[in-house]
Enzyme design. Sequence first.
Site, mmCIF file in Angstrom:
data_model
loop_
_atom_site.group_PDB
_atom_site.id
_atom_site.type_symbol
_atom_site.label_atom_id
_atom_site.label_comp_id
_atom_site.label_asym_id
_atom_site.label_seq_id
_atom_site.Cartn_x
_atom_site.Cartn_y
_atom_site.Cartn_z
ATOM 1 N N GLY A 1 -9.479 -18.334 15.411
ATOM 2 C CA GLY A 1 -8.447 -17.328 15.174
ATOM 3 C C GLY A 1 -8.985 -15.918 15.372
ATOM 4 C CG ASP A 2 -8.310 -13.311 13.096
ATOM 5 O OD1 ASP A 2 -7.079 -13.179 13.154
ATOM 6 O OD2 ASP A 2 -8.918 -13.673 12.072
ATOM 7 N N GLY B 1 -7.954 -12.135 19.556
ATOM 8 C CA GLY B 1 -7.314 -11.058 20.321
ATOM 9 C C GLY B 1 -6.086 -11.588 21.055
ATOM 10 C CE LYS B 2 -4.129 -16.313 17.878
ATOM 11 N NZ LYS B 2 -5.435 -16.085 17.234
ATOM 12 C CB ALA C 1 -0.023 -15.299 12.804
ATOM 13 N N GLY C 2 -1.893 -12.843 12.044
ATOM 14 C CA GLY C 2 -1.948 -11.391 12.094
ATOM 15 C C GLY C 2 -2.376 -11.010 13.495
ATOM 16 C CG HIS C 3 -0.848 -12.427 16.508
ATOM 17 N ND1 HIS C 3 0.073 -13.269 17.066
ATOM 18 C CD2 HIS C 3 -1.751 -13.219 15.903
ATOM 19 C CE1 HIS C 3 -0.274 -14.528 16.809
ATOM 20 N NE2 HIS C 3 -1.368 -14.511 16.102
ATOM 21 C CB THR C 4 -4.154 -6.113 16.124
ATOM 22 O OG1 THR C 4 -4.574 -6.808 14.970
ATOM 23 C CG2 THR C 4 -4.120 -4.622 15.866
ATOM 24 C CD GLN D 1 -1.990 -19.759 12.340
ATOM 25 O OE1 GLN D 1 -1.109 -20.441 12.808
ATOM 26 N NE2 GLN D 1 -1.742 -18.585 11.788
ATOM 27 C CB THR E 1 -2.859 -11.957 7.390
ATOM 28 O OG1 THR E 1 -2.403 -12.039 8.738
ATOM 29 C CG2 THR E 1 -1.793 -12.541 6.473
ATOM 30 N NE ARG F 1 -8.801 -14.285 3.522
ATOM 31 C CZ ARG F 1 -8.553 -15.580 3.676
ATOM 32 N NH1 ARG F 1 -9.177 -16.469 2.947
ATOM 33 N NH2 ARG F 1 -7.668 -15.986 4.564
ATOM 34 C CG ASN F 2 -15.777 -8.362 4.458
ATOM 35 O OD1 ASN F 2 -14.985 -7.431 4.595
ATOM 36 N ND2 ASN F 2 -16.949 -8.231 3.874
HETATM 37 P P1 GDP Z 1 -5.282 -12.291 17.001
HETATM 38 O O1 GDP Z 1 -4.975 -12.820 15.651
HETATM 39 O O2 GDP Z 1 -5.906 -13.317 17.883
HETATM 40 O O3 GDP Z 1 -4.117 -11.608 17.645
HETATM 41 O O4 GDP Z 1 -6.394 -11.165 16.803
HETATM 42 P P2 GDP Z 1 -6.384 -10.008 15.688
HETATM 43 O O5 GDP Z 1 -5.382 -8.985 16.069
HETATM 44 O O6 GDP Z 1 -6.294 -10.588 14.321
HETATM 45 O O7 GDP Z 1 -7.865 -9.460 15.815
HETATM 46 C C1 GDP Z 1 -8.354 -8.985 17.021
HETATM 47 C C2 GDP Z 1 -8.793 -7.511 16.827
HETATM 48 O O8 GDP Z 1 -9.566 -7.117 17.931
HETATM 49 C C3 GDP Z 1 -7.639 -6.550 16.764
HETATM 50 O O9 GDP Z 1 -7.982 -5.492 15.895
HETATM 51 C C4 GDP Z 1 -7.517 -6.040 18.204
HETATM 52 O O10 GDP Z 1 -6.948 -4.741 18.293
HETATM 53 C C5 GDP Z 1 -8.954 -6.023 18.609
HETATM 54 N N1 GDP Z 1 -9.213 -6.279 20.036
HETATM 55 C C6 GDP Z 1 -8.576 -7.137 20.888
HETATM 56 N N2 GDP Z 1 -9.188 -7.163 22.085
HETATM 57 C C7 GDP Z 1 -10.247 -6.303 21.983
HETATM 58 C C8 GDP Z 1 -11.279 -5.922 22.884
HETATM 59 O O11 GDP Z 1 -11.381 -6.364 24.017
HETATM 60 N N3 GDP Z 1 -12.220 -5.019 22.394
HETATM 61 C C9 GDP Z 1 -12.155 -4.513 21.128
HETATM 62 N N4 GDP Z 1 -13.098 -3.645 20.741
HETATM 63 N N5 GDP Z 1 -11.191 -4.853 20.272
HETATM 64 C C10 GDP Z 1 -10.251 -5.742 20.684
HETATM 65 P P1 IMO Z 2 -4.278 -15.502 13.715
HETATM 66 O O1 IMO Z 2 -3.008 -15.969 14.364
HETATM 67 C C1 IMO Z 2 -7.728 -16.563 11.271
HETATM 68 C C2 IMO Z 2 -7.074 -19.645 8.211
HETATM 69 C C3 IMO Z 2 -7.161 -19.219 6.763
HETATM 70 C C4 IMO Z 2 -7.667 -20.494 6.115
HETATM 71 C C5 IMO Z 2 -6.953 -21.586 6.936
HETATM 72 C C6 IMO Z 2 -5.690 -22.123 6.264
HETATM 73 O O2 IMO Z 2 -4.256 -14.075 13.300
HETATM 74 O O3 IMO Z 2 -5.471 -15.874 14.537
HETATM 75 P P2 IMO Z 2 -3.229 -21.181 5.916
HETATM 76 O O4 IMO Z 2 -2.744 -19.966 5.151
HETATM 77 O O5 IMO Z 2 -2.855 -21.182 7.345
HETATM 78 O O6 IMO Z 2 -2.898 -22.468 5.222
HETATM 79 O O7 IMO Z 2 -4.856 -21.069 5.847
HETATM 80 O O8 IMO Z 2 -6.621 -20.998 8.172
HETATM 81 N N1 IMO Z 2 -6.116 -18.877 9.027
HETATM 82 C C7 IMO Z 2 -6.480 -17.953 9.933
HETATM 83 N N2 IMO Z 2 -7.706 -17.477 10.268
HETATM 84 N N3 IMO Z 2 -6.622 -16.138 11.912
HETATM 85 C C8 IMO Z 2 -5.397 -16.621 11.613
HETATM 86 O O9 IMO Z 2 -4.300 -16.324 12.326
HETATM 87 C C9 IMO Z 2 -5.280 -17.542 10.551
HETATM 88 N N4 IMO Z 2 -4.244 -18.200 9.975
HETATM 89 C C10 IMO Z 2 -4.770 -19.026 9.057
HETATM 90 O O10 IMO Z 2 -8.053 -18.141 6.585
HETATM 91 O O11 IMO Z 2 -9.046 -20.634 6.359
HETATM 92 MG MG MG Z 3 -5.311 -12.377 13.663
#
Ligand code: GDP
Ligand code: IMO
Ligand code: MG
Length: 427
Positions: free
Chosen positions: A12-13, A15-16, A39-42, A223, A299, A302-303
Amino acid sequence: MPAIIIIGAQWGDEGKGKAADLVGNRVDYVVRFQGGNNAGHTVVIDSEHYALHSLPVGVLSPDVVPVIGNGVVVDPAVLFEEIRGLQERGVTCERLLISANAHLIMPYHRALDKVSERFLGKSRIGTTGRGIGPTYADKISRVGIRVQDLFDPKILRKKLELALADKNQTLTKIYNRRGLELEQILDEYLGYGEQLRPYVADTSLALNRALDEGKTVYLEGSQATLLDVDHGTYPFVTSSNPTSGGALAGAGIGPTRISKIVGILKSYTTRVGAGPFPTELTDDMGDWLRQSGHEYGVTTGRNRRCGWFDAPIARYSTRVNGITDFFLTKLDVLSGLESIPVCVAYDVDGVRHDELPMTQTEFHRAVPIYESFPGWGEDISLARSFEDLPKNAQDYVNTIAELSGAPISAVGVGPGREQTLELRSLV
Ligand code: GDP
Ligand code: IMO
Ligand code: MG
């Protein structure tokens, strides 16, 4: 042009959100197919930050129809809050379609998510506490409440009576919590029904018709593969199928519609919550990656746990999803390192494993076998083509592609919309 799927290839996270924005701009429909507001998509557009939880990122592209598919779980209060927040910033959500078959997150799901985690103590999963697991559990147990139930007050009352008879026993007798009031929930959710009505549709029909007319559809995963309830690090997973198979079931379209499956891969690895993570760095290097990459949850705040790139994980994702292309994000974060270790295989009890071991017990004991690659000192955030990258950065990208088993078609060098190097068109 048929449909393409975007999938998180790690934990997860990756950069989707950013990838979704890039592709979403060039398609007609963008569909969320599983998960919910865990989910938390930036997305960063012209230095404006948007954090989306329930809505598909496509909502930010004016000509796109954003869709919440049947596989998603919806918390209506959170959804409307998100819609309001976007409207205040001038983003209209009028085109949004929500599946009548999507399941609803109810107050008892949120309550049960929190108390069951507390009950697990040290064995907790570290969920986002949004009620995701209990909602999917009810869906599979056939006692869930769907969006369409909000339009039939008699059915809704009956289903709620049945649900509360069970949930209130659990909350009061097992967890020593207060029970929930039927009339209060009924009123609240019937109100949501009225607010949801304009958006609700047979989304599977709408998507299939759109595809028949030659429109483009993009399925936006949340995720990731290693959080998949079947293919992830069970039980430290989410309760849905974020893999490409889940995309089809969660959107209601067939596999013959799919032309590309794009895996989003971070240049290193992160994970939020509990569970095995072989390349995790718990030292200063891990702190450096967290700070350089701003690895704090969108979302829950957390670290994020941080570690080096794990090639067996990437190969596994290629395999279980049928990935055709990778989008490698956050390459810029690695700038300044003298050399960059990459996990190429694991050592489990003295035996080398080039692929993920079969059992979780073995995976918990997996020790990474690293190879180091030369780093680069230059700031690459202003690069706009692959050729702009220093030679060592180009080599790192090529090595990752080779180790991961699919070509890298895009590279992220910063969070901004423009900070993407597209090697091959993703659409
Ligand atoms: P997602 O859940 O997969 O959409 O990813 P998140 O948004 O939770 O976390 C990805 C983080 O990385 C966000 O703060 C984005 O703005 C940032 N990000 C995405 N692509 C890049 C990249 O290529 N370089 C940097 N420095 N940051 C990026
Ligand atoms: P995005 O879409 C990272 C993790 C939680 C926990 C496990 C189960 O931003 O990538 P849940 O609340 O889904 O039952 O939690 O899954 N988790 C994520 N970790 N990015 C996410 O979403 C997540 N969504 C759930 O931290 O370990
Ligand atoms: Mg995320």
